[in-house]
Motif scaffolding. Sequence first.
Motif, PDB file in Angstrom:
ATOM      1  N   ALA A   1       0.769  -1.270  -0.056  1.00  0.00           N
ATOM      2  CA  ALA A   1       0.044   0.091   0.007  1.00  0.00           C
ATOM      3  C   ALA A   1       0.742   1.320  -0.203  1.00  0.00           C
ATOM      4  CB  ALA A   1      -0.974   0.028   1.214  1.00  0.00           C
ATOM      5  N   LEU A   2       2.013   1.207   0.444  1.00  0.00           N
ATOM      6  CA  LEU A   2       2.937   2.262   0.598  1.00  0.00           C
ATOM      7  C   LEU A   2       3.778   2.516  -0.568  1.00  0.00           C
ATOM      8  CD1 LEU A   2       3.127   4.452   2.957  1.00  0.00           C
ATOM      9  CD2 LEU A   2       4.861   3.169   3.794  1.00  0.00           C
ATOM     10  N   ARG A   3       4.021   3.821  -1.143  1.00  0.00           N
ATOM     11  CA  ARG A   3       4.880   4.296  -2.270  1.00  0.00           C
ATOM     12  C   ARG A   3       5.673   5.409  -1.694  1.00  0.00           C
ATOM     13  NH1 ARG A   3       2.842   0.237  -3.279  1.00  0.00           N
ATOM     14  NH2 ARG A   3       1.973  -0.588  -5.389  1.00  0.00           N
ATOM     15  N   LEU A   4       6.957   5.163  -2.341  1.00  0.00           N
ATOM     16  CA  LEU A   4       7.771   6.353  -2.068  1.00  0.00           C
ATOM     17  C   LEU A   4       8.224   6.997  -3.618  1.00  0.00           C
ATOM     18  CD1 LEU A   4      10.281   7.528  -0.344  1.00  0.00           C
ATOM     19  CD2 LEU A   4      11.654   5.518  -1.161  1.00  0.00           C
ATOM     20  N   LEU A   5       7.958   8.496  -3.442  1.00  0.00           N
ATOM     21  CA  LEU A   5       8.279   9.369  -4.710  1.00  0.00           C
ATOM     22  C   LEU A   5       9.418   9.986  -4.651  1.00  0.00           C
ATOM     23  CD1 LEU A   5       6.305   9.927  -7.160  1.00  0.00           C
ATOM     24  CD2 LEU A   5       5.789  12.019  -6.043  1.00  0.00           C
ATOM     25  N   PHE A   6      10.361   9.769  -5.586  1.00  0.00           N
ATOM     26  CA  PHE A   6      11.827  10.513  -5.512  1.00  0.00           C
ATOM     27  C   PHE A   6      12.070  10.840  -7.001  1.00  0.00           C
ATOM     28  CE2 PHE A   6      12.722   6.008  -6.475  1.00  0.00           C
ATOM     29  CZ  PHE A   6      13.512   6.240  -7.320  1.00  0.00           C
ATOM     30  N   SER A   7      12.916  11.996  -6.829  1.00  0.00           N
ATOM     31  CA  SER A   7      13.504  12.751  -8.261  1.00  0.00           C
ATOM     32  C   SER A   7      14.845  12.364  -8.313  1.00  0.00           C
ATOM     33  CB  SER A   7      13.112  13.953  -8.325  1.00  0.00           C
ATOM     34  OG  SER A   7      13.633  14.713  -7.503  1.00  0.00           O
ATOM     35  N   VAL A   8      15.472  12.185  -9.622  1.00  0.00           N
ATOM     36  CA  VAL A   8      16.829  12.053  -9.954  1.00  0.00           C
ATOM     37  C   VAL A   8      17.167  13.336 -10.892  1.00  0.00           C
ATOM     38  CG1 VAL A   8      18.676  10.680 -10.853  1.00  0.00           C
ATOM     39  CG2 VAL A   8      16.716   9.594  -9.546  1.00  0.00           C
ATOM     40  N   TYR A   9      18.278  13.965 -10.412  1.00  0.00           N
ATOM     41  CA  TYR A   9      18.467  15.132 -11.027  1.00  0.00           C
ATOM     42  C   TYR A   9      20.153  15.264 -11.182  1.00  0.00           C
ATOM     43  CZ  TYR A   9      18.433  19.764 -13.463  1.00  0.00           C
ATOM     44  OH  TYR A   9      18.817  20.892 -14.410  1.00  0.00           O
ATOM     45  N   GLY A  10      20.931  14.898 -12.175  1.00  0.00           N
ATOM     46  CA  GLY A  10      22.305  14.750 -12.168  1.00  0.00           C
ATOM     47  C   GLY A  10      22.496  13.590 -11.250  1.00  0.00           C
ATOM     48  N   GLU A  11      23.282  14.132 -10.254  1.00  0.00           N
ATOM     49  CA  GLU A  11      23.840  13.210  -9.199  1.00  0.00           C
ATOM     50  C   GLU A  11      23.110  13.343  -7.748  1.00  0.00           C
ATOM     51  OE1 GLU A  11      26.505  10.742  -9.016  1.00  0.00           O
ATOM     52  OE2 GLU A  11      26.416  11.202 -11.330  1.00  0.00           O
ATOM     53  N   VAL A  12      21.953  14.056  -7.664  1.00  0.00           N
ATOM     54  CA  VAL A  12      21.157  14.272  -6.647  1.00  0.00           C
ATOM     55  C   VAL A  12      19.816  13.432  -6.783  1.00  0.00           C
ATOM     56  CG1 VAL A  12      19.954  15.847  -5.500  1.00  0.00           C
ATOM     57  CG2 VAL A  12      22.065  16.539  -6.418  1.00  0.00           C
ATOM     58  N   VAL A  13      19.620  12.677  -5.692  1.00  0.00           N
ATOM     59  CA  VAL A  13      18.322  11.970  -5.546  1.00  0.00           C
ATOM     60  C   VAL A  13      17.674  12.624  -4.376  1.00  0.00           C
ATOM     61  CG1 VAL A  13      17.128   9.718  -5.177  1.00  0.00           C
ATOM     62  CG2 VAL A  13      19.405   9.653  -6.268  1.00  0.00           C
ATOM     63  N   THR A  14      16.397  13.229  -4.697  1.00  0.00           N
ATOM     64  CA  THR A  14      15.640  13.831  -3.641  1.00  0.00           C
ATOM     65  C   THR A  14      14.480  12.959  -3.585  1.00  0.00           C
ATOM     66  OG1 THR A  14      16.478  16.085  -4.564  1.00  0.00           O
ATOM     67  CG2 THR A  14      14.560  15.970  -3.145  1.00  0.00           C
ATOM     68  N   PHE A  15      14.164  12.573  -2.176  1.00  0.00           N
ATOM     69  CA  PHE A  15      12.963  12.095  -1.720  1.00  0.00           C
ATOM     70  C   PHE A  15      11.828  12.863  -1.488  1.00  0.00           C
ATOM     71  CE2 PHE A  15      16.551   9.285  -1.110  1.00  0.00           C
ATOM     72  CZ  PHE A  15      16.117   8.060  -1.710  1.00  0.00           C
ATOM     73  N   LEU A  16      10.820  12.733  -2.237  1.00  0.00           N
ATOM     74  CA  LEU A  16       9.961  13.927  -2.491  1.00  0.00           C
ATOM     75  C   LEU A  16       8.574  13.711  -1.384  1.00  0.00           C
ATOM     76  CD1 LEU A  16       9.823  14.194  -6.194  1.00  0.00           C
ATOM     77  CD2 LEU A  16      10.931  15.714  -4.696  1.00  0.00           C
ATOM     78  N   MET A  17       8.213  12.534  -1.369  1.00  0.00           N
ATOM     79  CA  MET A  17       6.889  12.209  -0.351  1.00  0.00           C
ATOM     80  C   MET A  17       6.925  10.608  -0.219  1.00  0.00           C
ATOM     81  SD  MET A  17       3.304  13.102  -2.415  1.00  0.00           S
ATOM     82  CE  MET A  17       2.130  12.226  -1.409  1.00  0.00           C
ATOM     83  N   ILE A  18       6.129  10.442   0.648  1.00  0.00           N
ATOM     84  CA  ILE A  18       5.923   8.819   1.211  1.00  0.00           C
ATOM     85  C   ILE A  18       4.246   8.893   1.422  1.00  0.00           C
ATOM     86  CG2 ILE A  18       6.505   8.949   3.383  1.00  0.00           C
ATOM     87  CD1 ILE A  18       7.404   6.027   2.949  1.00  0.00           C
ATOM     88  N   GLY A  19       3.611   7.962   0.826  1.00  0.00           N
ATOM     89  CA  GLY A  19       2.187   7.822   1.248  1.00  0.00           C
ATOM     90  C   GLY A  19       1.504   6.636   0.426  1.00  0.00           C
ATOM     91  N   ASP A  20       0.245   6.437   0.697  1.00  0.00           N
ATOM     92  CA  ASP A  20      -0.507   5.261   0.319  1.00  0.00           C
ATOM     93  C   ASP A  20      -0.785   5.289  -1.304  1.00  0.00           C
ATOM     94  OD1 ASP A  20      -2.652   7.051   0.464  1.00  0.00           O
ATOM     95  OD2 ASP A  20      -3.619   6.072   1.618  1.00  0.00           O
ATOM     96  N   HIS A  21      -0.874   4.055  -1.756  1.00  0.00           N
ATOM     97  CA  HIS A  21      -1.010   3.906  -3.268  1.00  0.00           C
ATOM     98  C   HIS A  21      -2.362   4.584  -3.610  1.00  0.00           C
ATOM     99  CE1 HIS A  21      -1.377   2.173  -7.316  1.00  0.00           C
ATOM    100  NE2 HIS A  21      -0.062   1.817  -6.993  1.00  0.00           N
TER     101      HIS A  21
END
Length: 86
Positions: A66-86
């Motif tokens: 049920a739980l998803r992790l949203l993140f972005s990758v820009y160059g060498e930076v991984v940014t975790f944006l949010m966590i929440g249910d599907h």
Amino acid sequence: MRLEYATRFQKSLRRTPAHDRMRTAETIEQIVHYFETQQAPEGLGLKKLFSHAELGAVFEARVSLALRLLFSVYGEVVTFLMIGDH
């Protein structure tokens, strides 16, 4: 590779139960491993959602059914944006 955690991610993580926080930490380790080796562990459920000019490539990963992790990758930076249910 540098990891960053958005304020929204940190707030939502604090509100999740302890067992989900542990799973989230394991998922983050798997994501880092993926970007180092280009081999996704089974069950990670890594999926590219879209590309954004300011955020880079935006992905989701499965923490649990049920739980998803949203993140972005820009160059060498991984940014975790949010966590929440599907």
